[in-house]
Design an enzyme around this catalytic site. Structure first.
Site, mmCIF file in Angstrom:
data_model
loop_
_atom_site.group_PDB
_atom_site.id
_atom_site.type_symbol
_atom_site.label_atom_id
_atom_site.label_comp_id
_atom_site.label_asym_id
_atom_site.label_seq_id
_atom_site.Cartn_x
_atom_site.Cartn_y
_atom_site.Cartn_z
ATOM 1 N N LYS A 1 3.637 0.111 -0.583
ATOM 2 C CA LYS A 1 3.657 -0.162 0.855
ATOM 3 C C LYS A 1 2.842 -1.432 1.115
ATOM 4 O O LYS A 1 2.668 -2.273 0.239
ATOM 5 C CB LYS A 1 3.119 1.050 1.616
ATOM 6 C CG LYS A 1 4.070 2.239 1.633
ATOM 7 C CD LYS A 1 5.254 1.948 2.540
ATOM 8 C CE LYS A 1 6.140 3.137 2.766
ATOM 9 N NZ LYS A 1 7.198 2.849 3.769
ATOM 10 N N ARG B 1 -1.347 2.498 -1.142
ATOM 11 C CA ARG B 1 -2.027 3.372 -0.189
ATOM 12 C C ARG B 1 -2.728 4.547 -0.869
ATOM 13 O O ARG B 1 -3.738 5.040 -0.360
ATOM 14 C CB ARG B 1 -1.035 3.862 0.872
ATOM 15 C CG ARG B 1 -0.689 2.764 1.872
ATOM 16 C CD ARG B 1 0.309 3.205 2.920
ATOM 17 N NE ARG B 1 0.407 2.193 3.972
ATOM 18 C CZ ARG B 1 1.382 2.141 4.866
ATOM 19 N NH1 ARG B 1 2.341 3.052 4.858
ATOM 20 N NH2 ARG B 1 1.401 1.189 5.796
ATOM 21 N N ARG C 1 -2.311 1.025 8.553
ATOM 22 C CA ARG C 1 -2.476 2.474 8.493
ATOM 23 C C ARG C 1 -3.745 2.874 7.719
ATOM 24 O O ARG C 1 -4.366 3.895 8.030
ATOM 25 C CB ARG C 1 -1.234 3.136 7.891
ATOM 26 C CG ARG C 1 0.014 2.840 8.715
ATOM 27 C CD ARG C 1 1.144 3.791 8.445
ATOM 28 N NE ARG C 1 2.394 3.248 8.981
ATOM 29 C CZ ARG C 1 2.766 3.315 10.250
ATOM 30 N NH1 ARG C 1 1.969 3.892 11.139
ATOM 31 N NH2 ARG C 1 3.912 2.799 10.642
ATOM 32 N N ARG D 1 5.045 -7.618 -1.963
ATOM 33 C CA ARG D 1 5.859 -6.407 -2.000
ATOM 34 C C ARG D 1 7.236 -6.655 -2.604
ATOM 35 O O ARG D 1 7.807 -7.734 -2.446
ATOM 36 C CB ARG D 1 5.975 -5.822 -0.593
ATOM 37 C CG ARG D 1 4.621 -5.372 -0.066
ATOM 38 C CD ARG D 1 4.668 -4.969 1.385
ATOM 39 N NE ARG D 1 5.477 -3.772 1.586
ATOM 40 C CZ ARG D 1 5.730 -3.255 2.778
ATOM 41 N NH1 ARG D 1 5.246 -3.840 3.874
ATOM 42 N NH2 ARG D 1 6.456 -2.164 2.887
ATOM 43 N N LYS E 1 8.334 2.080 16.210
ATOM 44 C CA LYS E 1 8.519 0.794 15.538
ATOM 45 C C LYS E 1 9.885 0.697 14.873
ATOM 46 O O LYS E 1 10.562 -0.341 14.958
ATOM 47 C CB LYS E 1 7.407 0.568 14.507
ATOM 48 C CG LYS E 1 7.461 -0.812 13.870
ATOM 49 C CD LYS E 1 6.189 -1.173 13.137
ATOM 50 C CE LYS E 1 6.015 -0.396 11.867
ATOM 51 N NZ LYS E 1 5.073 -1.051 10.922
ATOM 52 N N SER E 2 10.315 1.777 14.211
ATOM 53 C CA SER E 2 11.607 1.745 13.526
ATOM 54 C C SER E 2 12.746 1.485 14.503
ATOM 55 O O SER E 2 13.650 0.671 14.240
ATOM 56 C CB SER E 2 11.843 3.075 12.809
ATOM 57 O OG SER E 2 10.892 3.283 11.797
ATOM 58 N N ASP F 1 4.774 7.405 5.792
ATOM 59 C CA ASP F 1 3.755 6.558 6.405
ATOM 60 C C ASP F 1 2.541 7.347 6.888
ATOM 61 O O ASP F 1 1.507 6.750 7.218
ATOM 62 C CB ASP F 1 4.349 5.789 7.585
ATOM 63 C CG ASP F 1 5.260 4.660 7.148
ATOM 64 O OD1 ASP F 1 5.040 4.120 6.044
ATOM 65 O OD2 ASP F 1 6.197 4.322 7.892
ATOM 66 N N ARG G 1 15.290 -1.995 15.044
ATOM 67 C CA ARG G 1 16.745 -1.833 15.001
ATOM 68 C C ARG G 1 17.393 -2.183 16.341
ATOM 69 O O ARG G 1 18.517 -2.697 16.371
ATOM 70 C CB ARG G 1 17.088 -0.400 14.570
ATOM 71 C CG ARG G 1 16.779 -0.131 13.091
ATOM 72 C CD ARG G 1 16.681 1.362 12.790
ATOM 73 N NE ARG G 1 16.530 1.648 11.360
ATOM 74 C CZ ARG G 1 15.398 1.565 10.686
ATOM 75 N NH1 ARG G 1 14.279 1.179 11.299
ATOM 76 N NH2 ARG G 1 15.347 1.858 9.396
#
Length: 450
Positions: free
Chosen positions: A354, A358, A403, A129, A28-29, A327, A33
């Site tokens: 997050k 979490r 998650r 957030r 995903k990261s 994560d 990008r």
């Protein structure tokens, strides 16, 4: 409710061995990008293996809104015709980043040094957030931000007309903050410098270099010093996105706690700033091996094999490892429930801000399923019951957090009684094939009637 529709309650039941290959989605990261740097390049960037979860699709839509031509060719292959550094057009409408903190913070950085205005919003989770951690350094470049109380979305960013380069020490370990500052520095003259006392995932630095930016990284007594020369012409790239280690964490951890399991996850990115979970699991006694180690696109990659590990032991996770596995703590806490003794996790206050808190979400759910958990502002301790001794049987709140939902579904695969989550809908934001992939391995996951 889920992040993108009505709630989808799910139940995970104790299952037989998990066997087979788990081809998890692209990282995903790197997917985020790839789209953003492709949009800031001149020419066509070709991307294969792009994660087509909702978070990344929201970023693709945002790049179109800023003037880039983004095309889905099917099968995870995409192209981006970029507009160049400083070439973003002003969006005609509000930019909705859904559930993605990475997406919104990186995009804010990318547009903050162009003389345009953009308004950002997201789902109920994202709009809670904190954004000041990004807007504060962006203000040093000359950008202005106007949001809700506490620096929250919806928020309007007015880009700097005459941006200036910045030297910024990141106050908390955050790849999102670091990346936002570096992306803003692209369109500022001179050299932008980012200093981080604790190393975080370095995909942005690696990829900026790959796209032709002049960027250096030096290790000093103050930490990692990253220096970027502004106003380059980024060159389009061909990117093959490795599979996501954060997604791989779920089938890997499930295999470790379900008797008789043997799961191979091919082509996983093993960037050292992302592989903390696998190091930790090995220290706990996990049967976890790397096969066919290689390098692809400047990133270390390997096939990861995980086998049932009945003698896991609780450990103290080094606080300095937190940034490389932030994560993965939710699913690590599930593995810890099946270990003998205490697993101690410190230096993890980032988990409080997050997609959900979490630590609180996992502690509450684990306690409901018969596990002893202690927690504080930046630490928590899970006291494991050992293989076969986790009661289960509870319904857990996902808090709009993918998650959290997946972690409790993994718990249900090895507990004595089924475990239910109130809403598995957010899973689509990062791991849209989670259900069929886990079911193909042998998991028993059902969607419950609402």
């Amino acid at each position: 409710m889920s992040s993108h529709g009505a709630p989808i309650p799910m139940t995970s039941r104790p299952c037989g061995p998990l066997i087979g290959d788990a081809a998890v989605p692209g990282d995903k990261s790197i997917s985020h990008r790839s789209l953003i740097l492709g949009a800031l390049s001149v020419g066509e960037t070709r991307i294969t293996g792009l994660l087509e979860g909702q978070d990344v699709l929201d970023t693709a839509r945002a790049m179109r809104a800023f003037g880039a031509e983004v095309t889905d060719h099917g099968g995870g292959t995409w192209s981006v015709h970029g507009v160049g550094v400083g070439g973003f057009a002003e969006p005609a409408d509000v930019i909705d980043c859904g559930n993605s903190g990475t997406g919104v913070r990186l995009i804010m950085g990318a547009m903050a040094t162009s003389p345009i205005t953009a308004t950002f919003t997201g789902d109920a989770s994202l709009n809670k957030r904190p954004m000041a951690r990004v807007t504060d350094p962006l203000a040093l470049f000359g950008a202005q931000s106007h949001g809700r109380k506490g620096g929250r979305l919806p928020m309007t960013i007015i880009g700097a007309v005459d941006p200036v380069p910045v030297t910024y020490t990141v106050p908390v370990p955050s790849a999102q903050v670091k990346s936002a500052v570096l992306l803003a520095g692209l369109n500022a003259p001179g050299k932008t410098v980012v200093i981080e006392a604790e190393a975080t995932r370095d995909h942005t630095e690696r990829m900026l270099a790959g796209f032709g930016a002049e960027i250096t990284v030096e290790q000093t007594e103050a930490g990692r010093v990253i220096t970027l020369t502004g106003q380059p012409e980024l060159k389009p790239q061909k990117i093959d996105v490795p599979r996501d280690p954060s997604s791989a964490a779920f089938p890997v951890c499930a295999a470790l706690i379900v008797p008789g399991s043997d799961v191979l996850v091919p082509g996983i990115g093993l960037n050292p700033t992302r592989a903390g979970l696998f190091t930790t699991l090995r220290e706990m006694g996990a049967d976890l091996t790397y096969e066919n180690e290689r390098e692809e696109g400047g990133e270390p990659v390997a096939d990861l094999r995980a086998r049932f590990s009945p003698n896991l032991k609780g450990i103290e996770v080094p606080p300095e490892r937190a940034a490389s596995m932030i994560d993965e703590y939710p699913v690590l806490s599930v593995v810890a429930a099946f270990a003998q003794g205490q697993t101690v996790m410190r230096g993890v206050k980032e988990l409080r801000v997050k997609e959900s808190d979490r630590i609180d979400a996992m502690a509450t759910g684990l306690r409901a399923n018969g596990i002893t958990v202690e927690d504080g502002p930046d630490w928590w301790i899970v006291t494991g019951r050992g293989h076969g001794e986790v009661p289960g049987g509870a319904t857990c709140a996902s808090h709009l957090d993918h998650r959290i939902a997946m972690s409790f579904l993994i718990l249900g695969m090895a507990s004595q009684k089924p475990v239910r989550v109130d809403d598995g809908g957010p899973i689509a934001t990062s791991f849209p094939i989670f259900e069929p992939l886990m079911t193909a391995l042998g998991a028993k996951i059902d969607r419950d009637p609402v």
